[in-house]
Design an enzyme around this catalytic site. Structure first.
Site, short mmCIF file in Angstrom:
data_model
loop_
_atom_site.label_atom_id
_atom_site.label_comp_id
_atom_site.label_asym_id
_atom_site.label_seq_id
_atom_site.Cartn_x
_atom_site.Cartn_y
_atom_site.Cartn_z
N THR A 185 49.15 53.08 47.64
CA THR A 185 49.35 52.52 46.30
C THR A 185 48.42 53.27 45.35
OG1 THR A 185 47.58 50.93 46.61
CG2 THR A 185 49.78 50.23 47.23
N LYS A 439 45.15 37.02 27.09
CA LYS A 439 44.97 35.57 27.05
C LYS A 439 44.43 35.19 25.69
CE LYS A 439 44.48 35.38 31.99
NZ LYS A 439 44.11 36.68 32.54
N TRP A 444 49.40 32.98 27.11
CA TRP A 444 49.52 34.37 27.54
C TRP A 444 50.44 35.15 26.60
CZ3 TRP A 444 50.13 34.53 33.63
CH2 TRP A 444 48.96 34.03 34.21
#
Ligand code: AMP
Length: 542
Positions: A185, A439, A444
Protein backbone atom coordinates in the site's frame (compact mmCIF):
# COMPACT_ATOMS: atom_id res chain seq x y z
CA UNK A 1 -23.60 -34.58 2.32
CA UNK A 2 -20.89 -33.18 0.11
CA UNK A 3 -21.34 -32.20 -3.50
CA UNK A 4 -19.85 -34.41 -6.16
CA UNK A 5 -18.19 -31.82 -8.31
CA UNK A 6 -14.52 -31.61 -9.21
CA UNK A 7 -11.95 -29.99 -7.07
CA UNK A 8 -10.42 -27.69 -9.67
CA UNK A 9 -8.07 -25.30 -7.91
CA UNK A 10 -8.40 -21.66 -8.93
CA UNK A 11 -4.86 -20.98 -10.14
CA UNK A 12 -3.40 -18.16 -12.23
CA UNK A 13 -1.95 -20.80 -14.58
CA UNK A 14 -5.51 -21.86 -15.44
CA UNK A 15 -6.15 -18.34 -16.69
CA UNK A 16 -3.29 -18.24 -19.16
CA UNK A 17 -4.05 -21.84 -20.18
CA UNK A 18 -7.61 -20.83 -20.96
CA UNK A 19 -6.46 -17.83 -22.99
CA UNK A 20 -3.82 -19.87 -24.87
CA UNK A 21 -6.23 -22.75 -25.63
CA UNK A 22 -9.44 -20.88 -26.38
CA UNK A 23 -8.14 -17.53 -27.66
CA UNK A 24 -4.63 -18.47 -28.84
CA UNK A 25 -4.22 -15.83 -31.50
CA UNK A 26 -5.84 -12.95 -29.62
CA UNK A 27 -3.54 -9.99 -29.88
CA UNK A 28 -1.28 -8.75 -27.12
CA UNK A 29 0.07 -5.42 -28.36
CA UNK A 30 2.63 -3.31 -26.50
CA UNK A 31 4.42 -0.06 -26.88
CA UNK A 32 7.92 -1.39 -26.21
CA UNK A 33 10.41 0.46 -24.06
CA UNK A 34 12.92 0.22 -26.92
CA UNK A 35 10.60 2.12 -29.29
CA UNK A 36 8.58 0.07 -31.80
CA UNK A 37 5.14 -1.46 -31.23
CA UNK A 38 5.38 -5.16 -30.39
CA UNK A 39 2.73 -7.74 -31.26
CA UNK A 40 2.25 -11.19 -29.82
CA UNK A 41 -0.66 -13.38 -28.65
CA UNK A 42 -1.76 -15.51 -25.69
CA UNK A 43 -0.29 -18.70 -27.12
CA UNK A 44 3.16 -17.12 -27.31
CA UNK A 45 2.78 -15.43 -23.93
CA UNK A 46 2.14 -18.84 -22.36
CA UNK A 47 5.05 -20.40 -24.18
CA UNK A 48 7.47 -17.78 -22.91
CA UNK A 49 5.95 -17.76 -19.41
CA UNK A 50 6.70 -21.48 -19.22
CA UNK A 51 10.32 -20.74 -20.04
CA UNK A 52 10.45 -18.25 -17.19
CA UNK A 53 9.01 -20.80 -14.77
CA UNK A 54 11.46 -23.42 -15.99
CA UNK A 55 14.44 -21.10 -15.57
CA UNK A 56 13.36 -19.94 -12.13
CA UNK A 57 13.10 -23.52 -10.91
CA UNK A 58 16.37 -24.51 -12.52
CA UNK A 59 18.11 -21.62 -10.79
CA UNK A 60 16.84 -22.68 -7.40
CA UNK A 61 13.97 -20.29 -6.77
CA UNK A 62 11.32 -21.90 -4.67
CA UNK A 63 7.69 -21.99 -3.78
CA UNK A 64 6.78 -18.73 -2.07
CA UNK A 65 9.91 -16.80 -3.11
CA UNK A 66 9.21 -13.16 -3.82
CA UNK A 67 10.22 -12.20 -7.34
CA UNK A 68 10.02 -8.47 -7.92
CA UNK A 69 9.15 -6.58 -11.07
CA UNK A 70 9.82 -2.90 -11.72
CA UNK A 71 8.31 -2.48 -15.13
CA UNK A 72 5.83 -0.77 -17.41
CA UNK A 73 2.87 -2.60 -18.81
CA UNK A 74 4.28 -4.66 -21.68
CA UNK A 75 4.07 -8.24 -22.94
CA UNK A 76 7.28 -9.08 -21.08
CA UNK A 77 5.84 -7.92 -17.76
CA UNK A 78 2.74 -10.02 -18.46
CA UNK A 79 4.88 -13.08 -19.20
CA UNK A 80 6.69 -12.55 -15.90
CA UNK A 81 3.45 -12.63 -13.87
CA UNK A 82 2.47 -15.97 -15.37
CA UNK A 83 5.98 -17.44 -15.27
CA UNK A 84 6.45 -16.50 -11.62
CA UNK A 85 3.04 -17.68 -10.42
CA UNK A 86 3.19 -20.81 -12.61
CA UNK A 87 6.10 -22.22 -10.58
CA UNK A 88 4.62 -21.18 -7.23
CA UNK A 89 6.63 -18.02 -6.61
CA UNK A 90 5.09 -14.62 -5.84
CA UNK A 91 5.20 -11.62 -8.19
CA UNK A 92 5.97 -8.47 -6.25
CA UNK A 93 5.26 -5.34 -8.25
CA UNK A 94 7.41 -2.35 -7.29
CA UNK A 95 6.33 1.20 -7.93
CA UNK A 96 9.34 2.98 -9.47
CA UNK A 97 7.86 6.35 -8.55
CA UNK A 98 8.53 5.74 -4.87
CA UNK A 99 11.57 7.32 -3.26
CA UNK A 100 14.63 5.02 -3.44
CA UNK A 101 14.68 4.68 0.38
CA UNK A 102 11.06 3.51 0.33
CA UNK A 103 11.87 0.97 -2.39
CA UNK A 104 14.80 -0.35 -0.40
CA UNK A 105 12.59 -0.66 2.68
CA UNK A 106 9.87 -2.49 0.74
CA UNK A 107 12.27 -4.85 -1.04
CA UNK A 108 13.92 -5.75 2.25
CA UNK A 109 10.59 -6.25 3.96
CA UNK A 110 9.49 -8.56 1.13
CA UNK A 111 12.97 -10.14 0.84
CA UNK A 112 12.84 -10.08 -2.93
CA UNK A 113 15.23 -12.62 -4.44
CA UNK A 114 15.16 -11.72 -8.11
CA UNK A 115 14.12 -8.58 -9.95
CA UNK A 116 12.80 -8.13 -13.48
CA UNK A 117 13.45 -4.53 -14.44
CA UNK A 118 12.75 -2.36 -17.46
CA UNK A 119 15.61 -0.44 -19.09
CA UNK A 120 14.08 2.82 -17.87
CA UNK A 121 14.64 1.91 -14.23
CA UNK A 122 18.04 0.25 -14.48
CA UNK A 123 19.91 3.30 -13.08
CA UNK A 124 17.55 3.33 -10.11
CA UNK A 125 18.15 -0.36 -9.46
CA UNK A 126 21.92 0.07 -9.83
CA UNK A 127 21.74 2.66 -7.05
CA UNK A 128 19.77 0.52 -4.63
CA UNK A 129 20.60 -3.15 -5.35
CA UNK A 130 23.51 -3.28 -2.89
CA UNK A 131 21.15 -2.26 -0.09
CA UNK A 132 18.93 -5.31 -0.66
CA UNK A 133 21.01 -8.32 0.45
CA UNK A 134 18.32 -10.87 -0.47
CA UNK A 135 18.51 -9.87 -4.14
CA UNK A 136 20.49 -12.49 -6.09
CA UNK A 137 19.83 -11.60 -9.70
CA UNK A 138 18.52 -8.88 -11.98
CA UNK A 139 16.90 -9.69 -15.32
CA UNK A 140 16.70 -6.66 -17.61
CA UNK A 141 13.56 -6.73 -19.74
CA UNK A 142 15.25 -6.25 -23.10
CA UNK A 143 17.28 -8.11 -25.72
CA UNK A 144 21.04 -8.49 -26.18
CA UNK A 145 21.16 -5.65 -28.67
CA UNK A 146 19.69 -3.12 -26.21
CA UNK A 147 21.37 -4.45 -23.08
CA UNK A 148 23.51 -1.67 -21.61
CA UNK A 149 26.73 -2.03 -19.69
CA UNK A 150 25.93 -2.43 -16.03
CA UNK A 151 27.91 -2.81 -12.83
CA UNK A 152 25.27 -5.05 -11.30
CA UNK A 153 27.02 -8.31 -10.39
CA UNK A 154 24.41 -10.75 -11.70
CA UNK A 155 22.46 -9.09 -14.49
CA UNK A 156 21.28 -10.60 -17.74
CA UNK A 157 19.13 -9.49 -20.66
CA UNK A 158 15.71 -11.15 -20.54
CA UNK A 159 15.76 -12.40 -24.14
CA UNK A 160 19.25 -13.87 -23.70
CA UNK A 161 18.14 -15.54 -20.48
CA UNK A 162 15.03 -17.05 -22.13
CA UNK A 163 17.21 -18.63 -24.83
CA UNK A 164 18.44 -20.99 -22.13
CA UNK A 165 15.04 -22.70 -21.78
CA UNK A 166 12.90 -24.85 -24.07
CA UNK A 167 9.65 -24.23 -22.20
CA UNK A 168 9.08 -27.90 -21.43
CA UNK A 169 7.50 -27.18 -18.08
CA UNK A 170 4.23 -28.23 -16.47
CA UNK A 171 2.63 -25.62 -14.24
CA UNK A 172 2.99 -26.55 -10.59
CA UNK A 173 -0.15 -27.99 -9.06
CA UNK A 174 -0.68 -25.72 -6.11
CA UNK A 175 -3.22 -25.28 -3.39
CA UNK A 176 -5.40 -22.41 -4.59
CA UNK A 177 -4.70 -20.48 -1.38
CA UNK A 178 -0.98 -20.30 -2.22
CA UNK A 179 0.36 -16.75 -2.43
CA UNK A 180 0.53 -15.49 -6.01
CA UNK A 181 1.25 -11.77 -5.83
CA UNK A 182 2.27 -8.99 -3.56
CA UNK A 183 1.76 -5.25 -3.62
CA UNK A 184 2.50 -2.67 -0.94
CA UNK A 185 0.00 0.00 0.00
CA UNK A 186 1.17 3.53 -0.61
CA UNK A 187 1.64 4.13 3.12
CA UNK A 188 0.90 7.84 3.40
CA UNK A 189 1.30 7.34 7.15
CA UNK A 190 3.87 4.98 8.63
CA UNK A 191 5.59 2.25 6.67
CA UNK A 192 3.95 0.70 3.62
CA UNK A 193 2.09 -2.52 4.30
CA UNK A 194 2.32 -5.64 2.16
CA UNK A 195 -0.84 -7.15 0.68
CA UNK A 196 -0.49 -10.77 -0.36
CA UNK A 197 -2.90 -12.01 -3.02
CA UNK A 198 -3.58 -15.71 -3.43
CA UNK A 199 -4.19 -17.62 -6.65
CA UNK A 200 -7.78 -18.08 -5.55
CA UNK A 201 -8.37 -14.40 -4.77
CA UNK A 202 -6.85 -13.37 -8.09
CA UNK A 203 -9.00 -15.78 -10.09
CA UNK A 204 -12.22 -14.93 -8.26
CA UNK A 205 -11.46 -11.24 -8.58
CA UNK A 206 -11.03 -11.61 -12.35
CA UNK A 207 -14.31 -13.45 -12.65
CA UNK A 208 -16.09 -10.59 -10.92
CA UNK A 209 -14.14 -7.93 -12.81
CA UNK A 210 -15.10 -9.15 -16.27
CA UNK A 211 -18.86 -9.16 -15.58
CA UNK A 212 -21.15 -6.68 -17.37
CA UNK A 213 -21.78 -4.32 -14.43
CA UNK A 214 -18.05 -4.31 -13.70
CA UNK A 215 -15.45 -3.94 -16.47
CA UNK A 216 -17.64 -5.70 -19.01
CA UNK A 217 -14.81 -7.36 -20.95
CA UNK A 218 -15.33 -10.12 -23.49
CA UNK A 219 -13.51 -11.83 -26.33
CA UNK A 220 -14.49 -8.96 -28.62
CA UNK A 221 -13.02 -6.27 -26.37
CA UNK A 222 -9.70 -4.55 -26.89
CA UNK A 223 -8.54 -3.53 -23.44
CA UNK A 224 -5.90 -0.88 -22.74
CA UNK A 225 -4.78 -0.84 -19.10
CA UNK A 226 -3.04 2.49 -18.61
CA UNK A 227 -3.07 1.91 -14.88
CA UNK A 228 0.34 0.36 -14.29
CA UNK A 229 0.58 -3.27 -13.19
CA UNK A 230 2.41 -1.93 -10.13
CA UNK A 231 -0.56 0.11 -8.94
CA UNK A 232 -2.99 -1.87 -6.77
CA UNK A 233 -2.44 -5.26 -8.44
CA UNK A 234 -2.75 -3.53 -11.81
CA UNK A 235 -6.49 -3.43 -11.15
CA UNK A 236 -6.37 -7.17 -11.86
CA UNK A 237 -6.30 -6.51 -15.60
CA UNK A 238 -3.34 -8.81 -16.32
CA UNK A 239 -5.64 -11.65 -15.26
CA UNK A 240 -9.09 -10.40 -16.20
CA UNK A 241 -8.27 -9.71 -19.84
CA UNK A 242 -6.80 -13.13 -20.74
CA UNK A 243 -9.60 -14.78 -18.76
CA UNK A 244 -12.15 -13.02 -20.96
CA UNK A 245 -10.14 -13.73 -24.11
CA UNK A 246 -10.00 -10.01 -24.80
CA UNK A 247 -7.21 -8.43 -26.81
CA UNK A 248 -4.75 -6.64 -24.57
CA UNK A 249 -3.09 -3.38 -25.60
CA UNK A 250 -0.38 -1.94 -23.36
CA UNK A 251 1.09 1.56 -23.31
CA UNK A 252 4.61 0.73 -22.10
CA UNK A 253 6.29 3.90 -20.86
CA UNK A 254 4.29 6.29 -23.04
CA UNK A 255 1.54 7.82 -20.95
CA UNK A 256 1.30 11.39 -22.23
CA UNK A 257 -1.88 12.68 -23.87
CA UNK A 258 -0.61 12.41 -27.46
CA UNK A 259 0.68 8.85 -27.05
CA UNK A 260 -2.50 7.69 -25.37
CA UNK A 261 -4.61 9.21 -28.09
CA UNK A 262 -2.47 7.50 -30.71
CA UNK A 263 -2.65 4.05 -29.12
CA UNK A 264 -6.40 4.36 -28.42
CA UNK A 265 -7.15 5.12 -32.04
CA UNK A 266 -4.49 3.10 -33.89
CA UNK A 267 -5.15 -0.03 -31.84
CA UNK A 268 -8.95 0.45 -31.92
CA UNK A 269 -9.19 0.18 -28.14
CA UNK A 270 -12.74 -0.41 -26.88
CA UNK A 271 -12.14 -0.32 -23.14
CA UNK A 272 -9.49 1.38 -21.03
CA UNK A 273 -8.69 2.05 -17.39
CA UNK A 274 -6.72 4.70 -15.51
CA UNK A 275 -6.74 7.30 -12.75
CA UNK A 276 -8.41 10.69 -13.39
CA UNK A 277 -5.08 12.53 -13.93
CA UNK A 278 -4.47 10.53 -17.11
CA UNK A 279 -7.91 11.39 -18.46
CA UNK A 280 -7.53 15.08 -17.68
CA UNK A 281 -4.31 14.96 -19.70
CA UNK A 282 -5.94 13.18 -22.62
CA UNK A 283 -8.89 15.56 -22.65
CA UNK A 284 -6.55 18.54 -22.64
CA UNK A 285 -4.70 17.03 -25.56
CA UNK A 286 -7.95 16.52 -27.46
CA UNK A 287 -9.09 20.06 -26.72
CA UNK A 288 -5.82 21.47 -28.01
CA UNK A 289 -5.33 19.24 -31.07
CA UNK A 290 -8.77 17.89 -31.89
CA UNK A 291 -9.55 14.22 -32.51
CA UNK A 292 -12.29 11.63 -32.07
CA UNK A 293 -12.46 8.31 -30.23
CA UNK A 294 -14.67 6.26 -32.55
CA UNK A 295 -13.87 2.78 -31.16
CA UNK A 296 -13.82 3.61 -27.47
CA UNK A 297 -16.87 2.24 -25.65
CA UNK A 298 -15.90 2.35 -21.99
CA UNK A 299 -13.50 4.23 -19.76
CA UNK A 300 -12.94 2.85 -16.26
CA UNK A 301 -11.88 5.60 -13.91
CA UNK A 302 -10.78 5.10 -10.33
CA UNK A 303 -7.99 5.50 -7.83
CA UNK A 304 -9.35 8.87 -6.85
CA UNK A 305 -12.70 10.53 -7.38
CA UNK A 306 -13.57 11.16 -11.01
CA UNK A 307 -14.32 14.85 -11.63
CA UNK A 308 -17.70 15.41 -13.26
CA UNK A 309 -16.18 17.30 -16.15
CA UNK A 310 -14.28 14.17 -17.18
CA UNK A 311 -17.44 12.03 -17.15
CA UNK A 312 -19.31 14.69 -19.04
CA UNK A 313 -16.63 15.09 -21.71
CA UNK A 314 -16.30 11.36 -22.41
CA UNK A 315 -20.02 10.70 -22.49
CA UNK A 316 -21.38 13.79 -24.14
CA UNK A 317 -18.52 14.76 -26.43
CA UNK A 318 -16.73 11.50 -27.29
CA UNK A 319 -19.53 8.95 -26.90
CA UNK A 320 -17.71 6.65 -24.44
CA UNK A 321 -19.37 5.39 -21.27
CA UNK A 322 -17.55 6.30 -18.05
CA UNK A 323 -17.49 3.64 -15.34
CA UNK A 324 -16.47 5.26 -12.08
CA UNK A 325 -14.79 2.67 -9.86
CA UNK A 326 -13.53 2.50 -6.32
CA UNK A 327 -11.08 0.04 -4.91
CA UNK A 328 -7.99 -0.49 -2.85
CA UNK A 329 -4.75 -2.41 -3.00
CA UNK A 330 -6.23 -4.48 -0.15
CA UNK A 331 -9.20 -5.44 -2.35
CA UNK A 332 -7.30 -6.82 -5.38
CA UNK A 333 -8.47 -3.96 -5.99
CA UNK A 334 -12.10 -3.72 -7.16
CA UNK A 335 -14.70 -2.66 -4.60
CA UNK A 336 -17.49 -0.93 -6.46
CA UNK A 337 -18.25 0.26 -9.99
CA UNK A 338 -20.86 2.71 -11.11
CA UNK A 339 -22.93 0.93 -13.74
CA UNK A 340 -26.51 2.14 -14.14
CA UNK A 341 -29.18 -0.07 -12.56
CA UNK A 342 -32.78 0.00 -13.85
CA UNK A 343 -33.64 2.15 -10.82
CA UNK A 344 -31.63 4.99 -12.37
CA UNK A 345 -32.03 4.13 -16.03
CA UNK A 346 -34.38 6.99 -16.86
CA UNK A 347 -32.03 9.74 -15.72
CA UNK A 348 -30.40 12.19 -18.10
CA UNK A 349 -28.23 15.31 -17.96
CA UNK A 350 -27.12 16.54 -14.55
CA UNK A 351 -29.31 14.02 -12.71
CA UNK A 352 -27.43 11.18 -14.38
CA UNK A 353 -24.05 12.85 -13.81
CA UNK A 354 -24.90 13.19 -10.11
CA UNK A 355 -25.32 9.41 -9.91
CA UNK A 356 -22.11 8.88 -11.87
CA UNK A 357 -20.24 11.03 -9.33
CA UNK A 358 -20.85 8.09 -7.01
CA UNK A 359 -18.42 5.19 -6.88
CA UNK A 360 -21.24 2.70 -7.45
CA UNK A 361 -22.15 -0.73 -6.16
CA UNK A 362 -20.13 -3.90 -5.56
CA UNK A 363 -20.06 -6.91 -7.86
CA UNK A 364 -20.82 -10.32 -6.35
CA UNK A 365 -17.99 -11.13 -3.96
CA UNK A 366 -17.75 -7.80 -2.17
CA UNK A 367 -19.90 -7.08 0.88
CA UNK A 368 -19.94 -3.53 2.19
CA UNK A 369 -21.45 -1.45 4.96
CA UNK A 370 -21.02 1.97 6.51
CA UNK A 371 -20.80 2.23 10.28
CA UNK A 372 -20.33 4.88 12.92
CA UNK A 373 -17.33 4.87 15.23
CA UNK A 374 -19.12 2.43 17.58
CA UNK A 375 -19.51 -0.05 14.69
CA UNK A 376 -23.27 0.48 14.38
CA UNK A 377 -24.41 0.08 10.76
CA UNK A 378 -25.77 3.34 9.35
CA UNK A 379 -28.87 3.62 7.15
CA UNK A 380 -28.62 3.44 3.37
CA UNK A 381 -30.15 6.86 2.83
CA UNK A 382 -27.57 8.46 0.55
CA UNK A 383 -26.50 11.02 3.11
CA UNK A 384 -25.52 9.53 6.48
CA UNK A 385 -21.81 8.99 6.18
CA UNK A 386 -19.42 6.95 8.25
CA UNK A 387 -16.64 4.36 8.04
CA UNK A 388 -16.76 2.16 4.97
CA UNK A 389 -16.10 -1.52 5.75
CA UNK A 390 -15.79 -4.43 3.34
CA UNK A 391 -15.24 -8.17 3.20
CA UNK A 392 -15.09 -10.89 0.58
CA UNK A 393 -12.87 -13.52 -1.05
CA UNK A 394 -10.63 -10.95 -2.77
CA UNK A 395 -10.29 -8.68 0.28
CA UNK A 396 -7.19 -9.01 2.47
CA UNK A 397 -7.69 -10.69 5.85
CA UNK A 398 -4.36 -9.44 7.18
CA UNK A 399 -1.27 -7.58 6.03
CA UNK A 400 2.07 -9.26 5.47
CA UNK A 401 3.86 -9.74 8.80
CA UNK A 402 0.59 -8.86 10.52
CA UNK A 403 0.96 -5.11 10.45
CA UNK A 404 -2.19 -3.01 10.88
CA UNK A 405 -4.08 -5.86 12.58
CA UNK A 406 -6.50 -3.34 14.12
CA UNK A 407 -8.07 -2.72 10.71
CA UNK A 408 -9.63 -6.20 10.59
CA UNK A 409 -12.41 -7.12 13.04
CA UNK A 410 -13.43 -10.57 14.27
CA UNK A 411 -16.16 -10.86 11.62
CA UNK A 412 -13.51 -10.22 8.93
CA UNK A 413 -14.75 -6.70 8.11
CA UNK A 414 -11.87 -4.58 6.89
CA UNK A 415 -11.99 -0.90 7.77
CA UNK A 416 -11.07 0.81 4.51
CA UNK A 417 -10.20 4.15 6.09
CA UNK A 418 -12.64 5.74 3.67
CA UNK A 419 -15.68 7.71 4.72
CA UNK A 420 -18.77 7.12 2.61
CA UNK A 421 -22.54 6.92 2.40
CA UNK A 422 -24.71 4.41 0.56
CA UNK A 423 -28.05 5.28 -1.05
CA UNK A 424 -31.31 3.35 -1.13
CA UNK A 425 -30.32 1.60 -4.38
CA UNK A 426 -26.97 0.51 -2.97
CA UNK A 427 -24.77 3.16 -4.60
CA UNK A 428 -21.81 4.07 -2.44
CA UNK A 429 -20.19 7.48 -2.54
CA UNK A 430 -16.84 8.27 -0.95
CA UNK A 431 -16.85 11.57 0.87
CA UNK A 432 -13.29 11.39 2.18
CA UNK A 433 -10.39 9.48 3.59
CA UNK A 434 -11.08 9.27 7.33
CA UNK A 435 -7.95 11.28 8.02
CA UNK A 436 -8.82 13.99 5.47
CA UNK A 437 -12.39 14.68 6.50
CA UNK A 438 -12.84 18.22 7.84
CA UNK A 439 -14.48 18.46 11.24
CA UNK A 440 -16.28 21.76 11.53
CA UNK A 441 -18.47 22.54 14.53
CA UNK A 442 -18.97 18.83 15.26
CA UNK A 443 -20.12 18.13 11.68
CA UNK A 444 -18.11 16.60 8.84
CA UNK A 445 -17.30 18.35 5.58
CA UNK A 446 -16.32 16.27 2.56
CA UNK A 447 -13.10 17.60 1.06
CA UNK A 448 -13.54 15.40 -2.03
CA UNK A 449 -16.92 16.83 -2.89
CA UNK A 450 -15.65 20.41 -2.80
CA UNK A 451 -12.60 19.44 -4.88
CA UNK A 452 -14.76 17.78 -7.50
CA UNK A 453 -16.90 20.83 -7.93
CA UNK A 454 -13.93 23.22 -7.90
CA UNK A 455 -12.19 21.41 -10.77
CA UNK A 456 -15.37 21.90 -12.76
CA UNK A 457 -14.46 25.62 -12.95
CA UNK A 458 -13.13 26.17 -16.46
CA UNK A 459 -10.04 28.04 -15.20
CA UNK A 460 -9.04 25.54 -12.52
CA UNK A 461 -6.71 22.69 -13.45
CA UNK A 462 -6.55 20.92 -10.11
CA UNK A 463 -7.98 21.50 -6.63
CA UNK A 464 -7.38 20.18 -3.13
CA UNK A 465 -9.21 20.96 0.09
CA UNK A 466 -7.70 20.59 3.56
CA UNK A 467 -8.96 21.44 7.03
CA UNK A 468 -7.10 24.16 8.94
CA UNK A 469 -7.37 24.82 12.64
CA UNK A 470 -10.05 27.33 13.57
CA UNK A 471 -10.62 28.83 17.05
CA UNK A 472 -14.39 28.61 16.87
CA UNK A 473 -15.21 25.73 14.54
CA UNK A 474 -12.28 23.42 15.30
CA UNK A 475 -11.46 23.12 11.56
CA UNK A 476 -12.47 25.02 8.45
CA UNK A 477 -11.78 24.21 4.78
CA UNK A 478 -9.04 25.86 2.73
CA UNK A 479 -9.29 25.43 -1.04
CA UNK A 480 -5.97 25.13 -2.85
CA UNK A 481 -6.07 25.48 -6.64
CA UNK A 482 -3.75 25.23 -9.60
CA UNK A 483 -4.79 27.60 -12.40
CA UNK A 484 -5.17 26.30 -15.92
CA UNK A 485 -2.40 27.44 -18.17
CA UNK A 486 -3.13 30.87 -19.60
CA UNK A 487 -6.09 31.49 -17.24
CA UNK A 488 -6.27 33.73 -14.23
CA UNK A 489 -9.31 33.15 -12.02
CA UNK A 490 -9.72 35.17 -8.81
CA UNK A 491 -10.69 33.86 -5.37
CA UNK A 492 -14.12 35.40 -5.81
CA UNK A 493 -14.57 33.64 -9.18
CA UNK A 494 -13.87 30.26 -7.66
CA UNK A 495 -15.99 30.78 -4.56
CA UNK A 496 -18.81 32.16 -6.71
CA UNK A 497 -18.64 28.98 -8.77
CA UNK A 498 -19.14 26.85 -5.65
CA UNK A 499 -22.10 28.87 -4.44
CA UNK A 500 -25.37 26.97 -4.61
CA UNK A 501 -23.50 23.72 -5.34
CA UNK A 502 -22.53 23.00 -1.73
CA UNK A 503 -24.06 23.78 1.65
CA UNK A 504 -23.25 27.31 2.87
CA UNK A 505 -21.31 26.07 5.86
CA UNK A 506 -19.13 23.92 3.57
CA UNK A 507 -17.92 27.03 1.72
CA UNK A 508 -14.09 27.24 2.00
CA UNK A 509 -12.92 30.06 4.25
CA UNK A 510 -10.19 30.94 1.78
CA UNK A 511 -8.73 30.07 -1.62
CA UNK A 512 -5.02 29.97 -2.42
CA UNK A 513 -3.43 29.47 -5.82
CA UNK A 514 -0.28 27.37 -6.10
CA UNK A 515 1.96 26.32 -9.00
CA UNK A 516 1.65 22.65 -8.19
CA UNK A 517 -0.19 20.26 -5.89
CA UNK A 518 2.00 17.43 -4.52
CA UNK A 519 1.11 13.86 -5.52
CA UNK A 520 1.83 10.40 -4.17
CA UNK A 521 3.61 7.81 -6.26
CA UNK A 522 0.18 6.57 -7.34
CA UNK A 523 -0.80 10.04 -8.58
CA UNK A 524 -3.11 10.97 -5.71
CA UNK A 525 -3.11 14.31 -3.94
CA UNK A 526 -0.72 14.20 -1.00
CA UNK A 527 -2.82 15.86 1.69
CA UNK A 528 -0.22 15.22 4.39
CA UNK A 529 2.26 17.36 2.46
CA UNK A 530 -0.34 20.10 1.94
CA UNK A 531 -1.27 20.11 5.62
CA UNK A 532 2.41 20.44 6.47
CA UNK A 533 2.91 23.25 3.94
CA UNK A 534 -0.10 25.22 5.19
CA UNK A 535 0.17 24.40 8.89
CA UNK A 536 0.94 28.00 9.87
CA UNK A 537 -1.46 29.55 7.36
CA UNK A 538 -4.05 31.65 9.16
CA UNK A 539 -7.55 31.68 7.68
CA UNK A 540 -9.08 35.15 7.32
CA UNK A 541 -11.96 33.95 9.50
CA UNK A 542 -9.74 32.68 12.31
P1 AMP B 1 -4.77 2.43 -3.40
O1 AMP B 1 -4.74 1.22 -2.57
O2 AMP B 1 -3.45 3.11 -3.52
O3 AMP B 1 -5.42 2.20 -4.71
O4 AMP B 1 -5.68 3.49 -2.64
C1 AMP B 1 -6.98 3.19 -2.27
C2 AMP B 1 -7.69 4.43 -1.89
O5 AMP B 1 -7.85 5.30 -3.00
C3 AMP B 1 -9.11 4.21 -1.40
O6 AMP B 1 -9.14 3.78 -0.07
C4 AMP B 1 -9.72 5.57 -1.62
O7 AMP B 1 -9.41 6.45 -0.57
C5 AMP B 1 -9.04 6.05 -2.86
N1 AMP B 1 -9.90 5.82 -4.03
C6 AMP B 1 -9.84 4.82 -4.91
N2 AMP B 1 -10.77 4.97 -5.87
C7 AMP B 1 -11.46 6.08 -5.58
C8 AMP B 1 -12.56 6.78 -6.18
N3 AMP B 1 -13.14 6.36 -7.31
N4 AMP B 1 -12.99 7.89 -5.57
C9 AMP B 1 -12.44 8.35 -4.43
N5 AMP B 1 -11.39 7.74 -3.83
C10 AMP B 1 -10.91 6.63 -4.39
Amino acid sequence: MRGLMQDWPLLCSKVIDHAAEEHPLREVVSQSVEGPMHRTNYREVRERARKIAQLLEREGYQLGDRIATMAWNTWRHLECWYGITGMGAVYHTLNPRLFPEQLVWIMNDAEDRLLFVDLTFLPLVEALAAKVPSLKKVVVLTDAEHMPETELPNAVAYETWLEGADGDFAWRELDENTAAGMCYTSGTTGNPKGVLYSHRSNVLHSMMAQSPDAMNISSSSRMLPIVPFFHANGWGIALTTPMAGSALVMPGPKMDGASIYRILTEERVTCTAAVPTIWLMLLQHLEAHGGELPDLERVIIGGSACPRRVTEAFQNRYGAQVVHAWGMTEMSPLGTLCAIKPEYAGLTGDDLLAIEDKQGFPPFGVEMKVTDDANVTLPRDGKTFGRLKVRGPSVAKAYYKNQGAELFDEEAWFDTGDVAHIDQHGYMQITDRAKDVIKSGGEWISSIEIENIAVGHPDVAEAAVIGLAHPKWDERPLLICVKREGHNPSKADVLGFLEGKIAKWWMPDDVVFVEEIPHTAAGKIRKTALREEFKSYVLPTA
